[in-house]
Each structure stands twice: as C-alpha cells, then as structure tokens.
Enzyme design. Structure first.
Site, PDB file in Angstrom:
ATOM      1  N   SER A  43       0.745  -1.364  -0.133  1.00  0.00           N
ATOM      2  CA  SER A  43      -0.018  -0.060   0.206  1.00  0.00           C
ATOM      3  C   SER A  43       0.619   1.312  -0.006  1.00  0.00           C
ATOM      4  O   SER A  43       0.445   2.063   0.772  1.00  0.00           O
ATOM      5  CB  SER A  43      -0.875   0.038   1.410  1.00  0.00           C
ATOM      6  OG  SER A  43      -2.045   0.976   1.165  1.00  0.00           O
ATOM      7  N   CYS A  47       3.795   6.883  -7.079  1.00  0.00           N
ATOM      8  CA  CYS A  47       3.618   7.963  -7.762  1.00  0.00           C
ATOM      9  C   CYS A  47       4.414   9.104  -7.192  1.00  0.00           C
ATOM     10  O   CYS A  47       4.699  10.149  -7.757  1.00  0.00           O
ATOM     11  CB  CYS A  47       2.184   8.173  -8.088  1.00  0.00           C
ATOM     12  SG  CYS A  47       1.025   7.132  -8.511  1.00  0.00           S
ATOM     13  N   VAL A  85       3.238 -15.888  -4.343  1.00  0.00           N
ATOM     14  CA  VAL A  85       2.501 -16.870  -4.826  1.00  0.00           C
ATOM     15  C   VAL A  85       2.961 -17.321  -5.809  1.00  0.00           C
ATOM     16  O   VAL A  85       3.340 -16.605  -6.971  1.00  0.00           O
ATOM     17  CB  VAL A  85       1.045 -16.373  -5.040  1.00  0.00           C
ATOM     18  CG1 VAL A  85      -0.096 -17.376  -5.950  1.00  0.00           C
ATOM     19  CG2 VAL A  85       0.308 -15.684  -3.917  1.00  0.00           C
ATOM     20  N   ASN A 333      -6.451   1.577  -8.433  1.00  0.00           N
ATOM     21  CA  ASN A 333      -7.265   1.746  -7.258  1.00  0.00           C
ATOM     22  C   ASN A 333      -8.691   1.520  -7.636  1.00  0.00           C
ATOM     23  O   ASN A 333      -9.519   0.927  -6.961  1.00  0.00           O
ATOM     24  CB  ASN A 333      -7.305   3.343  -6.612  1.00  0.00           C
ATOM     25  CG  ASN A 333      -6.111   3.247  -5.732  1.00  0.00           C
ATOM     26  OD1 ASN A 333      -6.029   2.842  -4.580  1.00  0.00           O
ATOM     27  ND2 ASN A 333      -4.981   3.893  -6.281  1.00  0.00           N
TER      28      ASN A 333
HETATM   29  P1  FAD Z   1       2.154  -2.623  -8.558  1.00  0.00           P
HETATM   30  O1  FAD Z   1       2.127  -1.221  -8.012  1.00  0.00           O
HETATM   31  O2  FAD Z   1       3.077  -3.211  -9.560  1.00  0.00           O
HETATM   32  O3  FAD Z   1       1.732  -3.743  -7.354  1.00  0.00           O
HETATM   33  C1  FAD Z   1       1.736  -5.218  -7.725  1.00  0.00           C
HETATM   34  C2  FAD Z   1       2.361  -5.896  -6.213  1.00  0.00           C
HETATM   35  O4  FAD Z   1       2.219  -7.250  -6.681  1.00  0.00           O
HETATM   36  C3  FAD Z   1       3.985  -5.670  -6.322  1.00  0.00           C
HETATM   37  O5  FAD Z   1       4.202  -5.125  -5.008  1.00  0.00           O
HETATM   38  C4  FAD Z   1       4.417  -6.986  -6.400  1.00  0.00           C
HETATM   39  O6  FAD Z   1       5.577  -7.302  -5.649  1.00  0.00           O
HETATM   40  C5  FAD Z   1       3.448  -7.961  -5.915  1.00  0.00           C
HETATM   41  N1  FAD Z   1       3.259  -9.329  -6.577  1.00  0.00           N
HETATM   42  C6  FAD Z   1       3.359  -9.512  -7.765  1.00  0.00           C
HETATM   43  N2  FAD Z   1       3.341 -10.867  -8.319  1.00  0.00           N
HETATM   44  C7  FAD Z   1       3.608 -11.441  -7.046  1.00  0.00           C
HETATM   45  C8  FAD Z   1       3.375 -12.682  -6.423  1.00  0.00           C
HETATM   46  N3  FAD Z   1       3.332 -13.713  -7.216  1.00  0.00           N
HETATM   47  N4  FAD Z   1       3.029 -13.009  -5.129  1.00  0.00           N
HETATM   48  C9  FAD Z   1       2.928 -11.947  -4.365  1.00  0.00           C
HETATM   49  N5  FAD Z   1       3.072 -10.536  -4.640  1.00  0.00           N
HETATM   50  C10 FAD Z   1       3.346 -10.526  -5.872  1.00  0.00           C
HETATM   51  N6  FAD Z   1       0.209   6.484 -11.788  1.00  0.00           N
HETATM   52  C11 FAD Z   1      -0.897   7.468 -11.861  1.00  0.00           C
HETATM   53  O7  FAD Z   1      -2.088   7.285 -11.914  1.00  0.00           O
HETATM   54  N7  FAD Z   1      -0.220   8.900 -11.597  1.00  0.00           N
HETATM   55  C12 FAD Z   1       0.940   9.088 -11.267  1.00  0.00           C
HETATM   56  O8  FAD Z   1       1.621  10.134 -11.052  1.00  0.00           O
HETATM   57  C13 FAD Z   1       1.906   8.144 -11.423  1.00  0.00           C
HETATM   58  N8  FAD Z   1       3.295   8.375 -11.221  1.00  0.00           N
HETATM   59  C14 FAD Z   1       4.094   7.030 -10.915  1.00  0.00           C
HETATM   60  C15 FAD Z   1       5.376   7.358 -10.749  1.00  0.00           C
HETATM   61  C16 FAD Z   1       6.372   6.242 -10.627  1.00  0.00           C
HETATM   62  C17 FAD Z   1       7.939   6.457 -10.557  1.00  0.00           C
HETATM   63  C18 FAD Z   1       5.926   4.937 -11.021  1.00  0.00           C
HETATM   64  C19 FAD Z   1       6.736   3.761 -10.767  1.00  0.00           C
HETATM   65  C20 FAD Z   1       4.615   4.577 -10.979  1.00  0.00           C
HETATM   66  C21 FAD Z   1       3.319   5.829 -11.363  1.00  0.00           C
HETATM   67  N9  FAD Z   1       2.365   5.566 -11.610  1.00  0.00           N
HETATM   68  C22 FAD Z   1       1.382   6.506 -11.439  1.00  0.00           C
HETATM   69  C23 FAD Z   1       1.811   4.243 -11.666  1.00  0.00           C
HETATM   70  C24 FAD Z   1       1.151   3.603 -10.667  1.00  0.00           C
HETATM   71  O9  FAD Z   1       2.088   3.444  -9.566  1.00  0.00           O
HETATM   72  C25 FAD Z   1       0.688   2.226 -10.878  1.00  0.00           C
HETATM   73  O10 FAD Z   1      -0.196   2.134 -12.033  1.00  0.00           O
HETATM   74  C26 FAD Z   1       0.408   1.508  -9.745  1.00  0.00           C
HETATM   75  O11 FAD Z   1       1.135   1.409  -8.644  1.00  0.00           O
HETATM   76  C27 FAD Z   1      -0.238  -0.013 -10.020  1.00  0.00           C
HETATM   77  O12 FAD Z   1      -0.492  -0.648  -8.944  1.00  0.00           O
HETATM   78  P2  FAD Z   1      -1.043  -2.089  -8.860  1.00  0.00           P
HETATM   79  O13 FAD Z   1      -1.354  -2.637  -7.478  1.00  0.00           O
HETATM   80  O14 FAD Z   1      -1.632  -2.647 -10.087  1.00  0.00           O
HETATM   81  O15 FAD Z   1       0.503  -2.807  -9.270  1.00  0.00           O
END
Ligand code: FAD
Length: 479
Positions: A43, A47, A85, A333
């Site tokens: 969590s 960004c 996983v 989200n």
């Molecule tokens: P993730 O954040 O990738 O999380 C997935 C999680 O799953 C990871 O922690 C990983 O370890 C875990 N995981 C994967 N496989 C497994 C497994 N087999 N077992 C257990 N755990 C696992 N978006 C915006 O809308 N606005 C912004 O300004 C913006 N700025 C950004 C700036 C940066 C530098 C970055 C890197 C991203 C930015 N983003 C922004 C994008 C945003 O951060 C992502 O879209 C968001 O984090 C996606 O969330 P998620 O939960 O789908 O995936």
C-alpha cells in the site's frame, strides 16, 4: 472437519490489491481476506517516488498509506509480506505460497481470488544491462536504492564504512563533483525524474528513441516540454537508440548508443512496463492486449471466481470501445475496489478508462485525456487537431500564464476524441473537465456550450477550454 469462513485471497498488496482487499472486507465483513505480497511493503504510492528522490519528501514512510500492522488492526485483513504466490490451481481453488524468509511452501485454499500482481519494468536483453548502477524505478525498494546512491555521493566526504560510499569517494577526485545520470526513455516517469535529479544537483541526460518526449502526445505540446528541459539544463538526445552499457568490475561507466557513447555514473531505465501476468497465464487465465489479463466490466477473468485488477489487467477505452493497456495508479485503485466488491458479492462495474494523466515537469503542468493525433491515426479515425493558447487568469489579474490546448476531434461527427494541455498553472485539474466530456460522449459543440465558471484569479471570461472548442469548430467549418 471444522468449516472455515468464506475466503478471498489477494495476490499483490499495492494499489489494486489493497483496494480490492479493503473493499471486499467493507462489503462483507464476515469474509476472511488474506493478502500475499512478495515485497516487504504494501500500500505505497509509487507516484510519489520522484518527490522522495528529490528529497521534497524526506522519509519513505510518508509514501506508505497503510502498514501491514494497521491493515490487520484497522481493516481486519490478514497481510503476509515476503510471501510469493508461485502457482494458482484453479481446479482445486488453491494457491501455492512460498515464504521468502523461511523458504517454506504451503497450499492456501480460496473461494474467490483477486490477481493484482501489477507490472514490471521492461528490461531489454542489452549488453551490460545487469551492471551495477543500471537502475529501474518501479518499486519502493528501487526508490530506496536510487536515493541511497545519490545520498552517498552528497555525503561522501563524511562517509565511513559503506562500500557504496567508499566507491563514490574514490570516483569524486577525477570525475568532478556532480554525479551524472542518463535516463533512458523520455516518458512521464523519466521526465519527472529529470526534475528530481536536477533538484539534487545532478548532471542529467535523457536518451529517447522516438522523435519526441512523452510518447504519443502531439508535438504542439511536447515541443514546449522539450524547450523547458533544455532551459533547465537537461541534455536531450532524441531519435537515439541505446545499444548497451559498458563498465569495469561489474560497475557501469558508459551508455552505448547508435549516435555515440555517453559517460555516466548511473542509469535510470525508464522505457515502460509490461503486465506481470505470467502467474495468471500459467493458470489458464486468458490474456489480451500487451499480454495483460483480460477482464470484463466486473473485473472477472475467464476462470470462475478469479478476478484481476490494476497494472496486470486490461480495460476498455471509453473513446474507442476497444481493449487497452494503460497502467495508471488511478485505474488500479478503481479496478481494485470493483474487483473486491464483486468478489464479496456486490454487483458493481467499471465503465472504462479515458487514459487521463497529469504530470509535473519542472514548473510545467502537462496533462492529457483520450486520444492524441498519433492514437487517432493508429485507430484510423479521420480527425482534426486544433491547438490554441489561452490564459490561466484574466488579463487584468497579475501573473496569469499561457495555457496551450490541443483538441483531437472526429472529423465526420465532431465527437471529442481527446485533449492535451501544457502550461505553468491551471492545466492539471482543467483536464478533468475534458475527461468528463469524454465520459459524456460530448461533441466539440457540446464542449463549446459548457457553462464553465469564471473569476479573474482562476480563468478568463471565456475559459481556455471554451476558446479552444470554438477554434476547433471554426477549423471544422462550423463557425
Ligand atoms: P503494483 O504497484 O505493481 O503492485 C503489484 C504488487 O504485486 C507488487 O508489490 C508485487 O511485488 C506484487 N506481486 C507480484 N507478483 C506477486 C506474486 N506472485 N506473489 C505476491 N506478490 C506479488 N500512476 C498515476 O496514476 N499517476 C502518477 O502520477 C503515477 N506516477 C508514477 C510514478 C512512478 C515513479 C511509478 C513507478 C509509477 C507511477 N504511477 C502513476 C503508476 C502507478 O504507481 C501504478 O499504476 C500502480 O502502482 C499500479 O498498482 P498495482 O497494484 O496494479 O501494481
């Protein structure tokens, strides 16, 4: 055998995963919800990483919205960090989970499963890509590593002990005072990092393969951004392809490109991400665009009781009606919440994405929603593109700034397809009006008729949104 509570298992504990877990628990408090996350963190707001590295945010803990402890106490979730996983067994309705600390593997049964495994940075198989100090910037751990590296430079004279510190100390004598960074990729994250690194006093170079920064945005917008980069001392090499990395003793010293070589101390590889969909694919989940997990409006995959959300999943474009892969935190989200609610038995759906995004590049606000000209061409939609500039405040009110707006409009129907903006103020939130217009399937005529607010400190009496719509109508011969 003692019966257990109905159980939701969530794979991945960042934006989509934690949204899904919390929404499911809110929807059905009696459901047991277990989150498995392979990293030590859950969590957090990736960004905000650029502002942590620039040192505007001092403590990485500020990026964390909920700790595992708080998630357990305040949200009644079960959170297992450092647990990966390794397989999903859809027939048995079980997942295989490995503890990364203890190395033990266990089978965990589920009734519903949400896959929220996110995305991973693209790392092409270039020579030297695994050299030390070729960083990617995706996770909180990546951010900690990059910041630690820069901090070691700035404190090198005082440093004792750490091998990194000793290393940079040995370089400083013959390499000047400022560490040099090459950012590979001029997308929004690469450009946000330009500002962060300049704030830390670094020498910054961007290498971009395309003829412009910011991907498919129109040149009417990207030319302004490129001028800003230049004025801020960032060196930009466009239409330049990175061929590999070179170094000695496992450490990077040079970036090799088709236009020549660049000496550097470290590299940020920022050329995009790909969905982390391998686990799902192996379990028989059907993938779609860019190998993202295919989901319906309820975030259901093709397998019963298995949902997906966030950067690992696809979405419908509300402009074209087609499947797209636009990985953004805002979508993660929302999709996560909807996956969680549906998994817990409430019927909710996700209409789709407009691809609305905002970014700050030095003192410029840059924003987009919907299609750019490049996107419209790719979709073979006949369009007109129209660019105007308005002002952020009334002429009489001090310190107003120009706002450049580009609209992309379907030529035959006048339907608004997309908008892009750049300026020093009044851009980032103004784009949301146009995102709402896309959701309302408005024509450019509808946009021109909007009753938008006016007061001298915030807008001109004809808001730039309306001025731009009227100019587009004129270009279409409708005024
Ligand atoms: P993730 O954040 O990738 O999380 C997935 C999680 O799953 C990871 O922690 C990983 O370890 C875990 N995981 C994967 N496989 C497994 C497994 N087999 N077992 C257990 N755990 C696992 N978006 C915006 O809308 N606005 C912004 O300004 C913006 N700025 C950004 C700036 C940066 C530098 C970055 C890197 C991203 C930015 N983003 C922004 C994008 C945003 O951060 C992502 O879209 C968001 O984090 C996606 O969330 P998620 O939960 O789908 O995936």
């Amino acid at each position: 055998m003692a019966s257990r509570k109905e159980r939701l298992v969530v794979v991945g504990g960042v934006a989509a995963g934690m949204s899904a877990a919390s929404a499911a628990k809110r929807t059905r408090s009696e459901m047991e919800v277990i989150v498995f996350e392979k990293s030590p963190f859950i969590s957090y707001g990736a960004c905000s990483i650029p502002y942590y590295i620039s040192d505007e945010i001092k403590d990485y803990r500020e990026l964390i919205a909920v700790t595992p402890d708080a998630a357990e106490k305040e949200r009644s979730l079960v959170v297992r960090t450092l647990h990966e996983v390794t397989a999903i067994l859809p027939e048995q309705k079980e997942v295989l989970v490995r503890s990364l600390e203890k190395g033990k593997e266990e089978r965990v049964a589920f009734d519903k499963l949400v896959i929220a495994t996110g995305a991973i940075p693209i790392k092409p198989p270039l020579s030297g890509i695994d050299l030390q100090h070729v960083f990617t910037l995706r996770t909180l751990e990546d951010a900690l590593a990059v910041k630690r590296y820069i901090d070691d430079w700035s404190t090198r004279d005082a440093c004792v002990g750490s091998p990194e510190c000793a290393y940079v100390k040995s370089l400083s004598a013959d390499k000047g005072e400022r560490p040099r960074v090459v950012i590979v990729g001029g997308g929004y994250i690469g450009l946000e990092m330009c500002e962060s690194f300049r704030k830390r006093g670094l020498d910054v170079t961007v290498v971009e393969k395309m003829d412009r920064v910011l991907g498919t945005m129109d040149m009417s917008i990207t030319a302004i951004v490129e001028e800003k980069l230049q004025n801020e001392g960032v060196k930009l090499f466009k239409e330049t392809t990175v061929l590999g990395f070179e170094g000695a003793d496992g450490r990077l010293s040079r970036v090799l490109t088709d236009k020549g070589n660049l000496d550097t101390d470290f590299v940020i590889l920022s050329i995009g991400v790909r969905p982390e969909s391998t686990l799902a694919e192996k379990a028989g989940v059907v993938l779609s665009v860019n190998k993202a997990i295919g989901v319906d409006a309820h975030m259901r995959t093709n397998l019963p009781d298995i949902y997906a959300a966030g950067d690992c999943a696809d979405a419908i474009s509300i402009v074209t009606g087609k499947k797209v892969y636009i990985p953004l935190g805002t979508t993660a989200n929302k999709q996560g919440r909807i996956a969680g609610e549906n998994a817990a038995g409430r019927e909710t759906d996700f209409e789709g994405v407009a691809g609305t995004a905002q970014t700050k590049i030095f003192d410029l606000e840059v924003a987009r929603t919907g299609l750019t000209s490049v996107d419209a061409e790719r979709e073979k939609i006949p369009y007109i593109a129209s660019t105007v500039h308005g002002r952020s405040r009334a002429k009489a009110y001090p310190a107003g700034k120009p706002i450049f707006i580009t609209y992309v409009v379907e030529r035959d129907t006048g339907k608004l397809l997309g908008a892009q903006m750049v300026g020093q103020e009044g851009v980032a939130l103004r784009i949301d009006t146009l995102a709402a217009a896309l959701y309302g399937r408005m024509t450019i005529e509808d946009v021109a008729r909007l009753d938008l607010g006016y007061a001298p400190p915030f807008a001109t009496v004809w808001d730039p949104i309306l001025v731009a719509a009227n100019v587009a109508l004129k270009k279409m011969g409708k005024r």
